[in-house]
Design a protein around this motif. Structure first.
Motif, PDB file in Angstrom:
ATOM      1  N   PHE A 139     -10.481 -11.115  -2.158  1.00 23.78           N
ATOM      2  CA  PHE A 139     -11.456 -10.225  -2.782  1.00 23.78           C
ATOM      3  C   PHE A 139     -12.104  -9.313  -1.755  1.00 23.78           C
ATOM      4  O   PHE A 139     -12.395  -8.146  -2.032  1.00 23.78           O
ATOM      5  CB  PHE A 139     -12.525 -11.026  -3.534  1.00 23.78           C
ATOM      6  CG  PHE A 139     -13.210 -10.193  -4.572  1.00 23.78           C
ATOM      7  CD1 PHE A 139     -12.598  -9.960  -5.783  1.00 23.78           C
ATOM      8  CD2 PHE A 139     -14.425  -9.599  -4.317  1.00 23.78           C
ATOM      9  CE1 PHE A 139     -13.191  -9.164  -6.726  1.00 23.78           C
ATOM     10  CE2 PHE A 139     -15.028  -8.803  -5.265  1.00 23.78           C
ATOM     11  CZ  PHE A 139     -14.414  -8.586  -6.480  1.00 23.78           C
ATOM     12  N   PHE A 142     -10.006  -6.456  -1.397  1.00 24.12           N
ATOM     13  CA  PHE A 142     -10.263  -5.454  -2.435  1.00 24.12           C
ATOM     14  C   PHE A 142     -11.442  -4.571  -2.042  1.00 24.12           C
ATOM     15  O   PHE A 142     -11.389  -3.344  -2.179  1.00 24.12           O
ATOM     16  CB  PHE A 142     -10.545  -6.155  -3.769  1.00 24.12           C
ATOM     17  CG  PHE A 142     -11.130  -5.255  -4.815  1.00 24.12           C
ATOM     18  CD1 PHE A 142     -10.354  -4.317  -5.461  1.00 24.12           C
ATOM     19  CD2 PHE A 142     -12.479  -5.322  -5.133  1.00 24.12           C
ATOM     20  CE1 PHE A 142     -10.899  -3.474  -6.405  1.00 24.12           C
ATOM     21  CE2 PHE A 142     -13.027  -4.484  -6.076  1.00 24.12           C
ATOM     22  CZ  PHE A 142     -12.230  -3.560  -6.713  1.00 24.12           C
ATOM     23  N   TYR A 153     -11.007   9.639  -0.672  1.00 23.21           N
ATOM     24  CA  TYR A 153     -11.221  10.629  -1.737  1.00 23.21           C
ATOM     25  C   TYR A 153     -11.997  11.815  -1.170  1.00 23.21           C
ATOM     26  O   TYR A 153     -11.657  12.981  -1.387  1.00 23.21           O
ATOM     27  CB  TYR A 153     -12.027  10.041  -2.901  1.00 23.21           C
ATOM     28  CG  TYR A 153     -11.412   8.843  -3.587  1.00 23.21           C
ATOM     29  CD1 TYR A 153     -10.046   8.654  -3.604  1.00 23.21           C
ATOM     30  CD2 TYR A 153     -12.217   7.908  -4.222  1.00 23.21           C
ATOM     31  CE1 TYR A 153      -9.499   7.551  -4.219  1.00 23.21           C
ATOM     32  CE2 TYR A 153     -11.667   6.804  -4.854  1.00 23.21           C
ATOM     33  CZ  TYR A 153     -10.306   6.632  -4.848  1.00 23.21           C
ATOM     34  OH  TYR A 153      -9.767   5.541  -5.453  1.00 23.21           O
ATOM     35  N   ILE A 172      -7.122  10.324  -7.112  1.00 23.94           N
ATOM     36  CA  ILE A 172      -8.202   9.398  -7.456  1.00 23.94           C
ATOM     37  C   ILE A 172      -7.862   8.622  -8.719  1.00 23.94           C
ATOM     38  O   ILE A 172      -8.044   7.402  -8.772  1.00 23.94           O
ATOM     39  CB  ILE A 172      -9.537  10.154  -7.626  1.00 23.94           C
ATOM     40  CG1 ILE A 172      -9.932  10.815  -6.311  1.00 23.94           C
ATOM     41  CG2 ILE A 172     -10.638   9.202  -8.047  1.00 23.94           C
ATOM     42  CD1 ILE A 172     -11.170  11.668  -6.403  1.00 23.94           C
ATOM     43  N   LEU A 176      -7.614   4.643  -8.805  1.00 30.21           N
ATOM     44  CA  LEU A 176      -8.548   3.853  -9.615  1.00 30.21           C
ATOM     45  C   LEU A 176      -7.777   2.899 -10.511  1.00 30.21           C
ATOM     46  O   LEU A 176      -8.118   1.708 -10.617  1.00 30.21           O
ATOM     47  CB  LEU A 176      -9.432   4.763 -10.460  1.00 30.21           C
ATOM     48  CG  LEU A 176     -10.573   5.473  -9.742  1.00 30.21           C
ATOM     49  CD1 LEU A 176     -11.383   6.299 -10.726  1.00 30.21           C
ATOM     50  CD2 LEU A 176     -11.469   4.465  -9.069  1.00 30.21           C
ATOM     51  N   LEU A 180      -7.745  -1.302 -10.479  1.00 30.79           N
ATOM     52  CA  LEU A 180      -7.972  -2.177 -11.629  1.00 30.79           C
ATOM     53  C   LEU A 180      -6.861  -3.218 -11.738  1.00 30.79           C
ATOM     54  O   LEU A 180      -7.117  -4.396 -12.021  1.00 30.79           O
ATOM     55  CB  LEU A 180      -8.081  -1.348 -12.905  1.00 30.79           C
ATOM     56  CG  LEU A 180      -9.314  -0.438 -12.943  1.00 30.79           C
ATOM     57  CD1 LEU A 180      -9.310   0.422 -14.190  1.00 30.79           C
ATOM     58  CD2 LEU A 180     -10.578  -1.261 -12.904  1.00 30.79           C
ATOM     59  N   LEU A 183      -7.532  -5.876  -9.297  1.00 33.57           N
ATOM     60  CA  LEU A 183      -8.579  -6.802  -9.754  1.00 33.57           C
ATOM     61  C   LEU A 183      -8.017  -7.824 -10.738  1.00 33.57           C
ATOM     62  O   LEU A 183      -8.330  -9.024 -10.649  1.00 33.57           O
ATOM     63  CB  LEU A 183      -9.702  -6.029 -10.419  1.00 33.57           C
ATOM     64  CG  LEU A 183     -10.801  -5.524  -9.500  1.00 33.57           C
ATOM     65  CD1 LEU A 183     -11.815  -4.746 -10.288  1.00 33.57           C
ATOM     66  CD2 LEU A 183     -11.467  -6.698  -8.810  1.00 33.57           C
TER      67      LEU A 183
ATOM     68  N   LEU B  32     -10.500   5.285 -18.071  1.00 30.91           N
ATOM     69  CA  LEU B  32     -10.733   4.451 -16.889  1.00 30.91           C
ATOM     70  C   LEU B  32     -11.937   3.541 -17.096  1.00 30.91           C
ATOM     71  O   LEU B  32     -11.925   2.378 -16.692  1.00 30.91           O
ATOM     72  CB  LEU B  32     -10.937   5.334 -15.657  1.00 30.91           C
ATOM     73  CG  LEU B  32      -9.660   5.868 -15.027  1.00 30.91           C
ATOM     74  CD1 LEU B  32      -9.972   6.912 -13.977  1.00 30.91           C
ATOM     75  CD2 LEU B  32      -8.868   4.735 -14.398  1.00 30.91           C
ATOM     76  N   ALA B  80     -17.269  -6.067  -8.690  1.00 24.77           N
ATOM     77  CA  ALA B  80     -16.303  -5.162  -9.322  1.00 24.77           C
ATOM     78  C   ALA B  80     -17.020  -4.104 -10.154  1.00 24.77           C
ATOM     79  O   ALA B  80     -16.625  -2.934 -10.150  1.00 24.77           O
ATOM     80  CB  ALA B  80     -15.338  -5.959 -10.185  1.00 24.77           C
ATOM     81  N   ILE B  83     -18.546  -1.466  -7.775  1.00 27.36           N
ATOM     82  CA  ILE B  83     -17.549  -0.611  -7.146  1.00 27.36           C
ATOM     83  C   ILE B  83     -16.932   0.338  -8.167  1.00 27.36           C
ATOM     84  O   ILE B  83     -16.798   1.546  -7.919  1.00 27.36           O
ATOM     85  CB  ILE B  83     -16.463  -1.464  -6.463  1.00 27.36           C
ATOM     86  CG1 ILE B  83     -17.054  -2.132  -5.227  1.00 27.36           C
ATOM     87  CG2 ILE B  83     -15.275  -0.618  -6.074  1.00 27.36           C
ATOM     88  CD1 ILE B  83     -16.100  -2.992  -4.473  1.00 27.36           C
ATOM     89  N   THR B  87     -17.027   4.450  -8.013  1.00 29.44           N
ATOM     90  CA  THR B  87     -15.843   5.298  -7.913  1.00 29.44           C
ATOM     91  C   THR B  87     -15.685   6.161  -9.164  1.00 29.44           C
ATOM     92  O   THR B  87     -15.216   7.298  -9.069  1.00 29.44           O
ATOM     93  CB  THR B  87     -14.576   4.451  -7.699  1.00 29.44           C
ATOM     94  OG1 THR B  87     -14.618   3.340  -8.581  1.00 29.44           O
ATOM     95  CG2 THR B  87     -14.477   3.960  -6.294  1.00 29.44           C
ATOM     96  N   THR B  88     -16.112   5.642 -10.325  1.00 25.66           N
ATOM     97  CA  THR B  88     -16.033   6.470 -11.528  1.00 25.66           C
ATOM     98  C   THR B  88     -16.986   7.657 -11.420  1.00 25.66           C
ATOM     99  O   THR B  88     -16.645   8.773 -11.815  1.00 25.66           O
ATOM    100  CB  THR B  88     -16.367   5.635 -12.768  1.00 25.66           C
ATOM    101  OG1 THR B  88     -15.607   4.451 -12.748  1.00 25.66           O
ATOM    102  CG2 THR B  88     -16.063   6.401 -14.030  1.00 25.66           C
ATOM    103  N   LEU B  90     -17.831   9.120  -8.700  1.00 26.36           N
ATOM    104  CA  LEU B  90     -17.207  10.067  -7.777  1.00 26.36           C
ATOM    105  C   LEU B  90     -16.113  10.873  -8.484  1.00 26.36           C
ATOM    106  O   LEU B  90     -15.993  12.089  -8.309  1.00 26.36           O
ATOM    107  CB  LEU B  90     -16.607   9.272  -6.621  1.00 26.36           C
ATOM    108  CG  LEU B  90     -16.339  10.001  -5.322  1.00 26.36           C
ATOM    109  CD1 LEU B  90     -16.714   9.097  -4.180  1.00 26.36           C
ATOM    110  CD2 LEU B  90     -14.905  10.414  -5.186  1.00 26.36           C
ATOM    111  N   PHE B  91     -15.360  10.174  -9.319  1.00 23.16           N
ATOM    112  CA  PHE B  91     -14.292  10.834 -10.061  1.00 23.16           C
ATOM    113  C   PHE B  91     -14.868  11.877 -11.015  1.00 23.16           C
ATOM    114  O   PHE B  91     -14.323  12.975 -11.176  1.00 23.16           O
ATOM    115  CB  PHE B  91     -13.502   9.768 -10.831  1.00 23.16           C
ATOM    116  CG  PHE B  91     -12.249  10.270 -11.467  1.00 23.16           C
ATOM    117  CD1 PHE B  91     -11.351  11.046 -10.756  1.00 23.16           C
ATOM    118  CD2 PHE B  91     -11.945   9.959 -12.776  1.00 23.16           C
ATOM    119  CE1 PHE B  91     -10.192  11.494 -11.340  1.00 23.16           C
ATOM    120  CE2 PHE B  91     -10.776  10.405 -13.366  1.00 23.16           C
ATOM    121  CZ  PHE B  91      -9.910  11.181 -12.642  1.00 23.16           C
TER     122      PHE B  91
END
Lengths: 546, 112
Positions: A139, A142, A153, A172, A176, A180, A183, B32, B80, B83, B87-88, B90-91
């Motif tokens: 983890f 990750f 990015y 990106i 992303l 996922l 995970l 997403l 999770a 994070i 990142t979402t 940022l997107f």
């Protein structure tokens, strides 16, 4: 607690972290100060990585495999997060430092002025890379992946422009989705085995019950897909060439190692979880690695032949390089012998350095009018891309004399290294892989034979593609040679010098790689070391320094 | 409970993937988000399903571990969530920039 040498293990993570955070305080105009901090941090990081490398070589007493551990928060191994330095991670740390330093020097020629917070993001990217190489926990891996991805990015968009934004959007979104998948894989592995510690996993895998083994395999496969997306394996690599073409030169030079993070994790986890010790699980994923790696090499060299510009070609060369290492890993996992892995690691080192240098060369080579620039514009038209902004500020700085010959000679060095032609390091790596493949009897001769053919063919295609670009740029040019700054050519020459050193010192390096490969095939050394790592609180007070 | 949870994860993931494959950037980002909800629930479910069991044991004395939920997936899911949220976000910024630069919300920056 006093600062004992064992704290050096966390230095490659902390140095870029603090340097990056510190630079946030500085105003965007104080670029010299930022550059100085950034350079100092990268040099310090490189020095500590080299020290870790020397230490991981160990003494003869331990059989030359000293594994360093760092228990975060002083929790015992399967419960807390542990950082592990062995030969493989130390090698990757040094490689990161060796790529970062030239890229940073190159950026000083003006690239870092094109956007905001270049140096901070650069340092955070390094932190994520080093963390991913050091961690011994899935983890935590990750988390470090996300750190390096978030920084990447930002770096990909550095300089702005429509092309970069569009490439960044795809990059990106892909990453992303891959995160996922990662995970889901991690949580499945946790659900099946109850641990996230890589060493603990390696011990648990042989004794898993059937029902859990299926779940564990599903989780590992999902994680594997996430890493393969990062490594740029064939059907999942369509984002890669566009993204790597769009980035600014010093950024893509560092991105050359980003695919190698995926390759590194695959090598690490495959041998820990699916090595020969793993009972029914041993060799899981071998077919996918071999088939995917060979498909990637094929796609890569076809892409090299089809590319009109050096940028697209270099991006496809990255695919060839990671495909070769992935397929070789698959062969070793199938039992083809450690010498192939050693040669593949050597090849990884040499091809990463060479592609990184190639990305630095793209812009100076296409700077002049006509020649390749016109060709690039034509290709851009054909692909429906917009032209890059051409009106760059005239730079002040020392221009080098005899530009074309210096550029041409260094380009030639990288061509030879990438194509795997005799005098340089790429040849040594490829020869090692070929020799191992011919000698092995673990896989069918058809399979090893077709990989041999692919390796030779991809080398030939690389040579044809790059020489074509070279002729167009250096021999068929008209008018004034381009003005290239010394700051831009020095890092390229440094990388070329590194390739020469790698060639001359090939026996030392190969011996190191052979030891690394042997250690990878004995995961018990790693796992028992991690699980037996002593807590600092339990250690005797007067501990002798290592 | 198992059926409801697995159906929820399945529906979220399926709609997320469908939206992710759509050509509009807004659909992609919603896809997403849905996918990450599905993944978070999935991580949570990997600690097995518990009712009314606290994840943290009291200090000292003998405790029966069977009466407590696995705290690990709860910690993981927290990380999770943070994070994927970051990142979402940022997107989202990149999407808005792309919309401003190209004048279209197509993921390729141009209508086909």
């Amino acid at each position: 607690m006093t600062l004992s040498p064992e704290h050096l293990i966390i230095a490659p993570i902390l140095i870029p972290f603090f340097a990056g955070a510190l630079m946030l305080i500085y105003d965007e105009r104080q670029r010299r100060a930022k550059l100085a901090i950034s350079l100092a941090a990268v040099v310090a990081m490189l020095l500590s990585s080299v020290e870790l490398l020397v230490r991981s070589k160990g003494s003869e007493l331990t059989g030359g495999n000293d594994i360093g551990f760092y228990l975060l928060g002083d929790w015992l191994a399967p419960y807390g997060i542990v950082l592990v330095v062995d030969r493989l991670s130390a090698m990757m740390l040094v490689l990161t430092g060796l790529l970062a330093l030239p890229a940073l020097i190159y950026s000083a020629a003006g690239w870092h002025k094109q956007g905001q917070h270049f140096h901070t993001m650069f340092q955070f990217l390094l932190m994520g890379l080093n963390g991913a190489f050091l961690t011994g926990d899935l983890f935590n891996l990750f988390v470090f992946f996300e750190v390096l991805l978030a920084a990447s990015y930002g770096l990909l968009l550095h300089g702005g422009g429509q092309l970069r934004v569009r490439a960044g959007l795809h990059y990106i979104a892909t990453n992303l989705a891959a995160s996922l998948l990662f995970l889901i894989g991690v949580s499945l592995v946790y659900g099946a085995t109850g641990t996230l510690n890589m060493a603990h996993l390696s011990n648990l895998v042989p004794g898993l019950a059937d029902q859990q083994r299926h779940l564990f395999h599903a989780g590992a496969a999902l994680m594997g897909i996430a890493f393969l997306i990062k490594a740029g394996i064939w059907p999942l690599s369509f984002w890669l060439p566009t993204a790597y073409m769009a980035g600014a030169a010093p950024v893509t030079a560092l991105f050359a190692i980003m695919t190698k993070v995926g390759v590194y994790v695959l090598i690490r986890l495959s041998f820990l979880m699916f090595g020969p010790h793993a009972a029914e699980s041993s060799g899981f994923g071998t077919t996918a690695l071999i088939a995917g790696g060979m498909a990637t090499v094929t796609f890569g060299f076809l892409g090299v032949l089809a590319s009109q510009g050096l940028g697209r070609m270099a991006a496809h060369l990255i695919l060839v390089s990671s495909g070769t290492v992935l397929a070789a890993t698959g062969f070793v996992l199938a039992g083809a012998g450690a010498s192939i892995l050693a040669a593949a690691l050597f090849y990884l080192l040499s091809s990463t350095l060479a592609t990184s240098a190639l990305f630095l060369l793209i812009e100076p080579m296409s700077r002049e009018e006509g020649g390749i620039a016109a060709l690039l514009a034509l290709t851009a038209d054909a692909y429906g891309l917009d032209e890059r902004e051409e009106d760059r500020q005239p730079e002040v700085g020392l221009a080098i004399p005899g530009t074309l010959s210096v550029l041409g000679l260094s380009f030639g060095v990288f061509v030879l290294a990438l194509a795997g032609m005799p005098p340089l390091s790429g040849f040594i790596g490829k020869l090692g892989i070929l020799r191992g493949l011919i000698a092995t009897e673990a896989v069918s001769p058809w399979l090893s034979g077709s990989f041999i053919a692919l390796l030779i063919l991809s080398g030939f295609a690389t040579l044809v593609g790059l020489v074509r670009i070279g002729i167009q740029t250096f021999w068929a040019t008209e008018g004034e040679p381009p003005r290239v700054l010394a700051l831009e050519i020095a890092p390229v020459l440094a990388l070329a010098g590194l390739l020469f050193v790698l060639t001359i010192k090939a026996d030392v390096t190969l011996r190191y790689m052979q030891q690394t490969a042997n250690a990878m095939l004995q995961p018990s050394v790693y796992s028992e070391g991690v699980l037996g790592a002593p807590r600092a609180a339990d250690a005797p007070v007067a501990e002798a320094p290592e | 409970m198992e059926f409801v949870l697995s159906a929820a994860i399945g529906v979220l993931a399926a709609s997320g993937i469908w939206l992710l494959l759509r050509p509009r950037t807004f659909q992609v980002i919603i896809g997403l988000c849905l996918l990450s909800y599905a993944v978070n629930l999935f991580i949570f479910a990997m600690g097995r399903l518990w009712l009314g069991a606290p994840p943290i044991m009291p200090r000292g004395g003998f405790v029966n571990p069977a009466a407590y939920a696995d705290p690990m997936p709860q910690a993981l899911v927290l990380t999770a969530i943070v994070i994927s949220f970051a990142t979402t976000a940022l997107f989202l910024v990149v999407i808005i920039v792309s919309r401003g630069m190209t004048g279209t919300d197509h993921v390729d920056g141009q209508e086909r």
